[in-house]
Design an enzyme around this catalytic site. Structure first.
Site, PDB file in Angstrom:
ATOM      1  N   LYS A 140      79.401   0.000  60.622  1.00 38.08           N
ATOM      2  CA  LYS A 140      77.989  -0.375  60.558  1.00 38.08           C
ATOM      3  C   LYS A 140      77.643  -1.102  59.276  1.00 38.08           C
ATOM      4  O   LYS A 140      76.500  -1.543  59.101  1.00 38.08           O
ATOM      5  CB  LYS A 140      77.114   0.876  60.684  1.00 38.08           C
ATOM      6  CG  LYS A 140      77.356   1.579  61.998  1.00 38.08           C
ATOM      7  CD  LYS A 140      76.444   2.741  62.214  1.00 38.08           C
ATOM      8  CE  LYS A 140      76.895   3.495  63.465  1.00 38.08           C
ATOM      9  NZ  LYS A 140      76.066   4.634  63.776  1.00 38.08           N
ATOM     10  N   THR A 193      71.651   6.220  64.570  1.00 38.46           N
ATOM     11  CA  THR A 193      72.453   5.970  63.377  1.00 38.46           C
ATOM     12  C   THR A 193      71.835   6.653  62.174  1.00 38.46           C
ATOM     13  O   THR A 193      70.657   6.997  62.194  1.00 38.46           O
ATOM     14  CB  THR A 193      72.416   4.432  63.144  1.00 38.46           C
ATOM     15  OG1 THR A 193      73.305   3.824  64.031  1.00 38.46           O
ATOM     16  CG2 THR A 193      72.784   4.059  61.746  1.00 38.46           C
ATOM     17  N   SER A 241      67.991   6.679  63.307  1.00 35.90           N
ATOM     18  CA  SER A 241      67.371   7.879  63.856  1.00 35.90           C
ATOM     19  C   SER A 241      67.552   9.071  62.934  1.00 35.90           C
ATOM     20  O   SER A 241      66.790  10.031  62.983  1.00 35.90           O
ATOM     21  CB  SER A 241      67.947   8.187  65.233  1.00 35.90           C
ATOM     22  OG  SER A 241      69.351   8.332  65.110  1.00 35.90           O
ATOM     23  N   ASP A 273      70.987  15.044  63.203  1.00 35.67           N
ATOM     24  CA  ASP A 273      70.633  14.075  64.242  1.00 35.67           C
ATOM     25  C   ASP A 273      71.763  13.957  65.252  1.00 35.67           C
ATOM     26  O   ASP A 273      72.921  13.801  64.889  1.00 35.67           O
ATOM     27  CB  ASP A 273      70.357  12.711  63.594  1.00 35.67           C
ATOM     28  CG  ASP A 273      70.054  11.652  64.624  1.00 35.67           C
ATOM     29  OD1 ASP A 273      70.556  10.529  64.462  1.00 35.67           O
ATOM     30  OD2 ASP A 273      69.327  11.961  65.577  1.00 35.67           O
ATOM     31  N   ARG A 320      79.103   6.529  64.277  1.00 40.83           N
ATOM     32  CA  ARG A 320      78.984   6.819  65.716  1.00 40.83           C
ATOM     33  C   ARG A 320      78.129   5.753  66.392  1.00 40.83           C
ATOM     34  O   ARG A 320      77.029   5.442  65.931  1.00 40.83           O
ATOM     35  CB  ARG A 320      78.347   8.200  65.912  1.00 40.83           C
ATOM     36  CG  ARG A 320      78.036   8.538  67.371  1.00 40.83           C
ATOM     37  CD  ARG A 320      77.486   9.936  67.509  1.00 40.83           C
ATOM     38  NE  ARG A 320      78.511  10.961  67.262  1.00 40.83           N
ATOM     39  CZ  ARG A 320      78.291  12.271  67.347  1.00 40.83           C
ATOM     40  NH1 ARG A 320      77.086  12.712  67.654  1.00 40.83           N
ATOM     41  NH2 ARG A 320      79.245  13.129  67.107  1.00 40.83           N
ATOM     42  N   ASP A 357      77.012   6.266  58.930  1.00 44.65           N
ATOM     43  CA  ASP A 357      77.874   7.096  59.771  1.00 44.65           C
ATOM     44  C   ASP A 357      78.669   6.128  60.657  1.00 44.65           C
ATOM     45  O   ASP A 357      78.554   4.913  60.507  1.00 44.65           O
ATOM     46  CB  ASP A 357      77.042   8.077  60.602  1.00 44.65           C
ATOM     47  CG  ASP A 357      76.281   7.378  61.709  1.00 44.65           C
ATOM     48  OD1 ASP A 357      76.444   7.760  62.877  1.00 44.65           O
ATOM     49  OD2 ASP A 357      75.521   6.430  61.402  1.00 44.65           O
ATOM     50  N   GLY A 380      69.940   0.230  65.049  1.00 46.20           N
ATOM     51  CA  GLY A 380      69.229  -0.347  66.177  1.00 46.20           C
ATOM     52  C   GLY A 380      70.219  -0.774  67.237  1.00 46.20           C
ATOM     53  O   GLY A 380      71.241  -0.143  67.434  1.00 46.20           O
ATOM     54  N   SER A 430      73.817  10.572  65.279  1.00 42.00           N
ATOM     55  CA  SER A 430      74.686  10.207  64.149  1.00 42.00           C
ATOM     56  C   SER A 430      75.820  11.189  64.088  1.00 42.00           C
ATOM     57  O   SER A 430      75.647  12.380  64.373  1.00 42.00           O
ATOM     58  CB  SER A 430      73.910  10.282  62.840  1.00 42.00           C
ATOM     59  OG  SER A 430      72.741   9.522  62.913  1.00 42.00           O
TER      60      SER A 430
END
Lengths: 240, 231
Positions: free
Chosen positions: A76, A44, A172, A209, A62, A60, A90, A212
């Site tokens: 999120k 994320t 991440s 990343d 995803r 984001d 997480g 994400s």
């Protein structure tokens, strides 16, 4: 842990132990003819910024299950109270449960006392819960809100550690997002600049990343109310 | 179902660990330098401001000097979560005790509460704490409660991962009977030397002076730290 009386300090600095291991592995793999697979990152990018008039949170959308995108429009940014929202990174199940528990606790408090909850209270409850479970609940949370004492942004980690900050990124993609935030943040920003900064930070996380991606959600919390813009920006690669 | 992140504790060689960056798995630690010095009339305490998760600096402006009561502070080193939880618990207990007594608590009492918790749960916790403050009975006092749960009063105490680098400096430069300003300079210099050498310590230097009159907090930014020879 410490069985005899020694002061054990955590080892400081960088740890390069895995470099030698990787070299050995690569040599073993097909006698050095094929390369070792590169590490997959999942997760994320979430970010939050305190500005002059309130708090801006971004995320984001995803959700991944190993290499497959499980949900392209995952939410999120969770509602905790009318003036408090929480971004979670997480384990999706853990963040959802923690935030739901917190939201119920705070609404009971509101009904009991007749007062609006404060952000520090939400943070304290989260910290207490997560510490009790000794890191087994994989929830990295960014808690932001506006209450009678001002605009606040907190982060709570899975082990129960908390930090009070002016801007932050987690997940991440946080290294990429932090770079943007460190460069662009100024104390007491205007709301529009803060929204743009958070959008840029999440965008950087999405671009850099693998875990994400997809759209960007923004949540703006001010004294006047909440503006939960979902999505704030759609992915350029959305299927028609 | 979204992927998981937290794998508590040690690294494994399985493929699951490849999916998660190393620093995301590590517990947040205040690999740190903390210090406290007694002087006639109070104490000077200091800490760096770096919190690390493995090799990533999670917070570069941490405040490791935590108020426990009006004239009692603690300096935290070790696991961020553990020390925050312990400090919260002791703050509650000490506040309750102080209300019962109807007078300000002794620094010795605060230190004892820390010791009780750190010793009882020594296997589960990773916390090195320096308790410092002022009370009417014994003036400025510094008590150190390192990992394992020992309690001892010292005129000057250093702790955290960066402390190893400054024991020599502290031992050779400490004199009893220093003034408040001398103590401030002493602590600032020791913190600077430790931050220079220890990778887990850095950022700004936070100082505080606790006396009968009250509390004075200072922040020395990175470029304002005392300058020493650097190779």
């Amino acid at each position: 842990m410490a069985l005899s009386y020694t002061v054990e300090s955590p080892s400081p600095g960088f740890n390069f132990e895995n470099s030698t291991r990787n070299v050995v592995f690569e040599a073993l793999l097909n006698e050095g003819k094929s390369k070792a697979p590169s590490p997959l990152k999942t997760g994320t990018t979430i970010a939050g910024v305190v500005c002059k008039d309130g708090v801006v949170l971004g995320a984001d959308t995803r959700a991944t299950s190993s290499e497959v995108v499980a949900d392209k429009m995952c939410a999120k940014i969770h509602h905790i109270a009318p003036n408090i929202y929480c971004c979670g990174a997480g384990t999706a199940a853990d963040t959802k449960q923690m935030t739901d528990l917190l939201a119920s606790n705070l609404s009971i408090f509101t009904m009991n006392s007749g007062r609006n909850p404060r952000v520090v209270m939400a943070m304290q409850i989260l910290q207490d819960m997560l510490f009790r479970y000794r890191g087994q609940i994989g929830a990295n949370l960014i808690l932001g809100g506006v209450d009678c004492t001002g605009n606040h942004l907190y982060t709570v980690g899975p082990y129960g550690d908390m930090d009070k900050v002016q801007y932050l990124a987690m997940g991440s993609g946080d290294l990429a997002a932090m770079g943007i935030l460190e460069d662009g943040f100024k104390p007491s920003m205007e709301l529009e600049s803060a929204k743009k900064l958070v959008r840029d930070a999440i965008h950087s996380g999405i671009m850099s990343d693998l875990g994400s991606g997809n759209n960007i959600d923004i949540c703006v919390i001010t004294r006047q109310g909440v503006d939960y813009i979902r999505p704030y920006e759609e992915s350029a690669y959305k299927d028609k | 179902m979204a992927a998981s992140v937290a794998v508590a504790g040690a690294q494994h060689l399985s493929s699951v660990s490849d999916l998660v960056p190393d620093w995301a798995r590590q517990e947040v630690s205040t690999g740190t330098t903390i210090m406290a010095v007694e002087f006639d009339g109070g104490v000077v305490i200091g800490a760096d401001s770096r919190t690390t998760t493995g090799a990533y600096i999670a917070n570069r402006v941490t405040d490791k000097l935590t108020p426990i009561h009006d004239r009692i502070f603690c300096c935290r080193s070790g696991s961020a979560a553990d020390t925050q939880a312990i400090a919260d618990a002791v703050t509650y207990q000490l506040g309750f005790h102080s209300i019962e007594l109807d007078e300000p608590p002794l620094v010795r009492t605060a230190a004892n509460l820390f010791k009780e918790m750190c010793y009882r749960y020594r296997e589960e916790l990773m916390a090195g704490i320096i308790v410092a403050g002022w009370d009417k009975r014994r003036g400025g006092q510094v008590y150190t409660v390192p990992m394992g749960g020992m309690l001892v009063r010292q005129p000057v105490s250093v702790g955290g991962s960066g402390s190893s680098y400054v024991y020599g400096f502290v031992d050779s430069n400490y004199r009893s009977g220093m003034s408040k300003e001398e103590c401030l300079r002493f602590v600032a210099e020791a913190l600077t030397l430790a931050m220079e050498r220890d990778g887990s310590s850095g950022g700004v230097a936070r100082l505080a002076v606790i006396t009968e009159e009250g509390l004075e907090r200072r922040v020395i930014l990175g470029n304002e730290l005392p300058k020493f020879f650097s190779a």
